[in-house]
Design an enzyme around this catalytic site. Structure first.
Site, PDB file in Angstrom:
ATOM      1  N   ALA A   1       9.800  -0.243   3.317  1.00 18.61           N
ATOM      2  CA  ALA A   1       9.023  -0.666   4.497  1.00 18.61           C
ATOM      3  C   ALA A   1       9.374   0.255   5.697  1.00 18.61           C
ATOM      4  O   ALA A   1      10.747   0.485   5.861  1.00 18.61           O
ATOM      5  CB  ALA A   1       9.221  -2.015   4.771  1.00 18.61           C
ATOM      6  N   GLY A   2       8.246   0.649   6.247  1.00 19.79           N
ATOM      7  CA  GLY A   2       8.712   1.502   7.508  1.00 19.79           C
ATOM      8  C   GLY A   2       7.609   1.978   8.147  1.00 19.79           C
ATOM      9  O   GLY A   2       6.439   2.022   7.685  1.00 19.79           O
TER      10      GLY A   2
ATOM     11  N   ARG B   1       0.970  -1.169   0.045  1.00 28.67           N
ATOM     12  CA  ARG B   1       0.108  -0.107   0.164  1.00 28.67           C
ATOM     13  C   ARG B   1       0.880   1.349   0.029  1.00 28.67           C
ATOM     14  O   ARG B   1       1.981   1.222   0.103  1.00 28.67           O
ATOM     15  CB  ARG B   1      -0.803   0.002   1.205  1.00 28.67           C
ATOM     16  CG  ARG B   1      -0.327   0.096   2.467  1.00 28.67           C
ATOM     17  CD  ARG B   1      -1.214   0.155   3.784  1.00 28.67           C
ATOM     18  NE  ARG B   1      -0.288   0.928   5.027  1.00 28.67           N
ATOM     19  CZ  ARG B   1      -0.875   0.868   6.044  1.00 28.67           C
ATOM     20  NH1 ARG B   1      -2.084   0.428   6.366  1.00 28.67           N
ATOM     21  NH2 ARG B   1      -0.414   1.505   6.980  1.00 28.67           N
TER      22      ARG B   1
ATOM     23  N   TYR C   1      11.967   7.364  15.343  1.00 26.74           N
ATOM     24  CA  TYR C   1      11.816   7.561  13.841  1.00 26.74           C
ATOM     25  C   TYR C   1      12.708   8.221  13.093  1.00 26.74           C
ATOM     26  O   TYR C   1      13.588   7.743  12.268  1.00 26.74           O
ATOM     27  CB  TYR C   1      10.351   8.250  13.447  1.00 26.74           C
ATOM     28  CG  TYR C   1       9.956   8.060  11.973  1.00 26.74           C
ATOM     29  CD1 TYR C   1       9.663   6.974  11.433  1.00 26.74           C
ATOM     30  CD2 TYR C   1      10.131   9.441  11.420  1.00 26.74           C
ATOM     31  CE1 TYR C   1       9.383   6.895  10.171  1.00 26.74           C
ATOM     32  CE2 TYR C   1       9.729   9.122  10.106  1.00 26.74           C
ATOM     33  CZ  TYR C   1       9.335   8.157   9.418  1.00 26.74           C
ATOM     34  OH  TYR C   1       8.955   8.256   8.033  1.00 26.74           O
TER      35      TYR C   1
ATOM     36  N   ASP D   1       8.127 -10.857   6.603  1.00 24.41           N
ATOM     37  CA  ASP D   1       8.483  -9.826   7.696  1.00 24.41           C
ATOM     38  C   ASP D   1       9.932  -9.620   7.448  1.00 24.41           C
ATOM     39  O   ASP D   1      10.755 -10.562   7.907  1.00 24.41           O
ATOM     40  CB  ASP D   1       7.993 -10.148   9.163  1.00 24.41           C
ATOM     41  CG  ASP D   1       8.317  -9.137  10.074  1.00 24.41           C
ATOM     42  OD1 ASP D   1       9.189  -8.245   9.979  1.00 24.41           O
ATOM     43  OD2 ASP D   1       7.524  -9.177  11.077  1.00 24.41           O
TER      44      ASP D   1
HETATM   45  N1  LIG Z   1       3.842   8.958   4.198  1.00 24.62           N
HETATM   46  C1  LIG Z   1       4.512   9.875   4.458  1.00 24.62           C
HETATM   47  O1  LIG Z   1       4.343  11.128   4.392  1.00 24.62           O
HETATM   48  C2  LIG Z   1       6.160   9.737   4.604  1.00 24.62           C
HETATM   49  C3  LIG Z   1       7.198  10.735   4.814  1.00 24.62           C
HETATM   50  C4  LIG Z   1       8.268  10.490   5.060  1.00 24.62           C
HETATM   51  C5  LIG Z   1       8.887   9.075   5.019  1.00 24.62           C
HETATM   52  N2  LIG Z   1       7.960   8.151   4.528  1.00 24.62           N
HETATM   53  C6  LIG Z   1       8.552   6.815   4.572  1.00 24.62           C
HETATM   54  O2  LIG Z   1       8.154   6.091   3.350  1.00 24.62           O
HETATM   55  C7  LIG Z   1       7.908   4.609   3.463  1.00 24.62           C
HETATM   56  C8  LIG Z   1       6.192   4.189   3.210  1.00 24.62           C
HETATM   57  O3  LIG Z   1       5.517   5.012   3.991  1.00 24.62           O
HETATM   58  P1  LIG Z   1       3.959   4.774   3.876  1.00 24.62           P
HETATM   59  O4  LIG Z   1       3.365   6.219   4.178  1.00 24.62           O
HETATM   60  O5  LIG Z   1       3.480   4.199   2.318  1.00 24.62           O
HETATM   61  O6  LIG Z   1       3.499   4.001   4.956  1.00 24.62           O
HETATM   62  P2  LIG Z   1       2.373   2.760   5.064  1.00 24.62           P
HETATM   63  O7  LIG Z   1       2.447   2.440   6.385  1.00 24.62           O
HETATM   64  O8  LIG Z   1       1.075   3.258   4.315  1.00 24.62           O
HETATM   65  O9  LIG Z   1       3.157   1.621   4.196  1.00 24.62           O
HETATM   66  C9  LIG Z   1       4.266   0.603   4.896  1.00 24.62           C
HETATM   67  C10 LIG Z   1       4.065  -0.644   4.278  1.00 24.62           C
HETATM   68  O10 LIG Z   1       5.291  -1.147   4.994  1.00 24.62           O
HETATM   69  C11 LIG Z   1       4.853  -2.384   5.250  1.00 24.62           C
HETATM   70  N3  LIG Z   1       5.713  -3.038   6.582  1.00 24.62           N
HETATM   71  C12 LIG Z   1       5.989  -2.475   7.814  1.00 24.62           C
HETATM   72  N4  LIG Z   1       6.264  -3.216   8.415  1.00 24.62           N
HETATM   73  C13 LIG Z   1       7.003  -4.286   7.638  1.00 24.62           C
HETATM   74  C14 LIG Z   1       7.973  -5.388   7.797  1.00 24.62           C
HETATM   75  N5  LIG Z   1       8.429  -5.675   9.163  1.00 24.62           N
HETATM   76  N6  LIG Z   1       8.236  -6.399   6.891  1.00 24.62           N
HETATM   77  C15 LIG Z   1       7.689  -6.008   5.638  1.00 24.62           C
HETATM   78  N7  LIG Z   1       6.804  -4.847   5.390  1.00 24.62           N
HETATM   79  C16 LIG Z   1       6.517  -4.049   6.444  1.00 24.62           C
HETATM   80  C17 LIG Z   1       3.404  -2.246   5.802  1.00 24.62           C
HETATM   81  O11 LIG Z   1       2.748  -3.573   6.002  1.00 24.62           O
HETATM   82  C18 LIG Z   1       2.765  -1.392   4.650  1.00 24.62           C
HETATM   83  O12 LIG Z   1       2.390  -1.783   3.545  1.00 24.62           O
HETATM   84  C19 LIG Z   1       8.018   4.465   5.115  1.00 24.62           C
HETATM   85  O13 LIG Z   1       9.463   4.261   5.087  1.00 24.62           O
HETATM   86  C20 LIG Z   1       7.968   5.861   5.628  1.00 24.62           C
HETATM   87  O14 LIG Z   1       8.589   6.018   6.859  1.00 24.62           O
HETATM   88  C21 LIG Z   1       6.539   8.455   4.523  1.00 24.62           C
END
Ligand SMILES: NC(=O)c1ccc[n+]([C@@H]2O[C@H](COP(=O)([O-])OP(=O)(O)OC[C@H]3O[C@@H](n4cnc5c(N)ncnc54)[C@H](O)[C@@H]3O)[C@@H](O)[C@H]2O)c1
Length: 468
Positions: free
Chosen positions: A309-310, A240, A373, A284
């Site tokens: 992933a994060g 996602r 974070y 995972d």
């Molecule tokens: N959304 C923002 O504004 C934003 C800003 C800065 C950085 N980020 C970074 O971008 C990346 C994606 O963020 P997002 O907003 O799409 O988050 P999100 O939570 O929508 O998606 C993260 C995905 O990572 C997967 N995940 C989590 N833990 C996992 C694990 N142990 N093993 C495998 N998969 C795992 C989750 O199931 C999820 O599908 C992350 O690293 C986040 O820190 C996002």
């Protein structure tokens, strides 16, 4: 996908009233549409006297079919010799030129007095910059300067580009500084294409460094419509949000994509990968056997590894239990280190391979309630910087990171309203970015033509005022 505030500001009556009382109006950003030309208007090329990139720049611009003009009397005219370009003349009566991009070669600026060449080029040209326009300044990395004066002047370019970004952002325009090291002149194509095109819609005020590539892919041999054709890519957290957008864009660019996510996300992951013709890996990344399973999945090796992933586990430090810290650090940083080590040790990252990491502006500026974070995301930057030299020297590969700002995803939708709204507006483009903006930036790093980019951290944040 405009947010509520943006929809109100664009509404005929209410929006007009709000603008009259001084409310900022977010510009509509142009975004990439497959099949469209790299740039939808003319490029104005300029240079400081004795610059060294004007000629290779012109060749690169011709390669992307950009109509290029040079102002009569600009040093660029002499530097490009007898090459045919349009003539621009802002002094001519009734002159109504419009430009989609202003590209300025500042490598000839050798001392602080000569910085006025920036004013001379941009002063008449800025009024002619179209909406969602692009400004690119090219310089010599200060560390490659031949004198202290030149180092000083080249470093000064950063302040220019960051300030100009804040002036033109309201028009949806972006400004970047590209430092081109001696020997990297032939490696500019993929970066110019990205920065000039709508693919870089939400990237502004960035300093990008191009170094001589450890492997070369000739521009002529790149299929720019499908630069990743024949290449394999792994995207973690692909079910996602940003990860799903990365998988989509890499597949669009021709890659054979494997999406990885936790077993709980199986339904979404399988559906996405079926649509993209890729494969799903339910895993995972923190599990002990994850590095081995990933290595085994890519029996013939891997070209592009995207660590996306994060998670966030927000609490102020005084209220942070150990498990909130350690579980986040495992996912956001330690598992990435282990996966890199395992793939490299097994020789799975192919020559001209790419590792692209997802950091965050929280790892640059810091954020209250996010010590865990911010630490993990700053660590990602450290990982990029520490691995880059050896990756190039020993594996002919690169590692870079994107640092997203406010991106419209489920992660940011969970932020309380007032903080969310502030985060969304506090940038030069007055809006949040879209997952596709991060994905396009990753695709640029992932391109086989981007071997000159190594150790870069590029923010995708609309020039966020946080840590900008
Ligand atoms: N959304 C923002 O504004 C934003 C800003 C800065 C950085 N980020 C970074 O971008 C990346 C994606 O963020 P997002 O907003 O799409 O988050 P999100 O939570 O929508 O998606 C993260 C995905 O990572 C997967 N995940 C989590 N833990 C996992 C694990 N142990 N093993 C495998 N998969 C795992 C989750 O199931 C999820 O599908 C992350 O690293 C986040 O820190 C996002």
């Amino acid at each position: 996908m405009a947010d509520t505030y943006t929809r109100v500001m664009r509404a005929p009556v209410v929006g007009g009233l709000a603008k009259r009382v001084g409310a900022p109006s977010p510009p509509t950003l142009e975004r990439f549409v497959p099949g469209a030309p790299v740039i939808s208007g003319k490029v104005l090329l300029g240079a400081a006297t004795n610059s060294r990139l004007a000629r290779p720049l012109l060749v690169a611009l011709e390669g992307l079919d950009a109509a290029t003009a040079v102002v009569d009397g600009d040093p660029a005219r002499r530097l490009i010799g007898d090459a045919k370009v349009d003539a621009a003349n802002f002094a001519a009566k009734g002159a109504r030129q419009r430009f989609k991009a202003l590209v300025f070669d500042a490598t000839g600026i050798g001392d602080s007095a000569s910085l006025v060449a920036l004013q001379a080029f941009f002063y008449p040209a800025l009024d002619a910059l179209e909406r969602s326009g692009r400004v690119i300044v090219l310089g010599t990395p200060p560390e490659n300067a031949k004198s202290a004066r030149e180092h000083t002047a080249q470093r000064a370019l950063e302040g220019f580009t960051r300030s100009l970004g804040k002036e033109v952002g309201r028009r949806g325009a972006t400004v970047q500084l590209v430092y081109v090291a001696p020997g990297a002149e032939g490696a500019m194509d993929s970066t110019l294409r990205f920065l000039l095109s709508p693919r870089s819609a939400y990237v502004s005020a960035q300093v990008i460094r191009l170094t001589p590539p450890s492997s070369t892919t000739a521009a002529e041999s790149v299929d720019w419509d499908a630069p990743l054709a024949g290449r394999t890519a792994l995207v973690t957290g692909a079910a996602r949000g940003i990860g799903a957008a990365i998988a989509e864009v890499l597949a669009r660019d021709g890659a054979s994509v494997t999406g990885l996510d936790v077993p709980a996300a199986q339904t979404d992951l399988t559906a996405l990968m079926a649509r993209l013709g890729g494969s799903a890996l339910e895993l995972d990344i923190t599990s002990d056997d994850a590095p081995g399973e990933i290595a085994a999945h890519f029996a013939d090796g891997l070209d592009v590894l995207v660590h996306n992933a994060g998670v966030t586990r927000d609490r102020t430090l005084a209220k942070m239990p150990a498990d909130r810290w350690t579980s986040l650090m495992e996912i956001n940083l330690s598992s990435e280190e282990r996966i890199n080590d395992a793939l490299l040790a097994a020789g799975k990252l192919k020559p001209n391979g790419r590792i692209v990491c997802v950091s965050s502006i929280a790892g640059i500026a810091g954020n209250g309630g996010q010590t865990n974070y911010g630490t993990s995301k700053a660590g990602v930057i450290g990982m990029v910087h520490s691995m880059a030299p050896a990756l190039a020297a020993e594996h002919q590969a690169t590692i870079n990171a994107v640092a997203p700002g406010f991106i419209e995803t489920q992660m940011t939708a969970a932020i309380p309203f007032a903080i969310r709204e502030a985060g969304r507006r506090m940038n030069s483009l007055l809006q949040g970015g879209l997952p596709v903006d991060v994905a396009e930036t990753i695709a640029w790093f992932a391109s086989p033509a981007s071997a000159g980019l190594n150790g870069n951290v590029v923010r995708v944040c609309g020039q966020s005022l946080l840590g900008a």
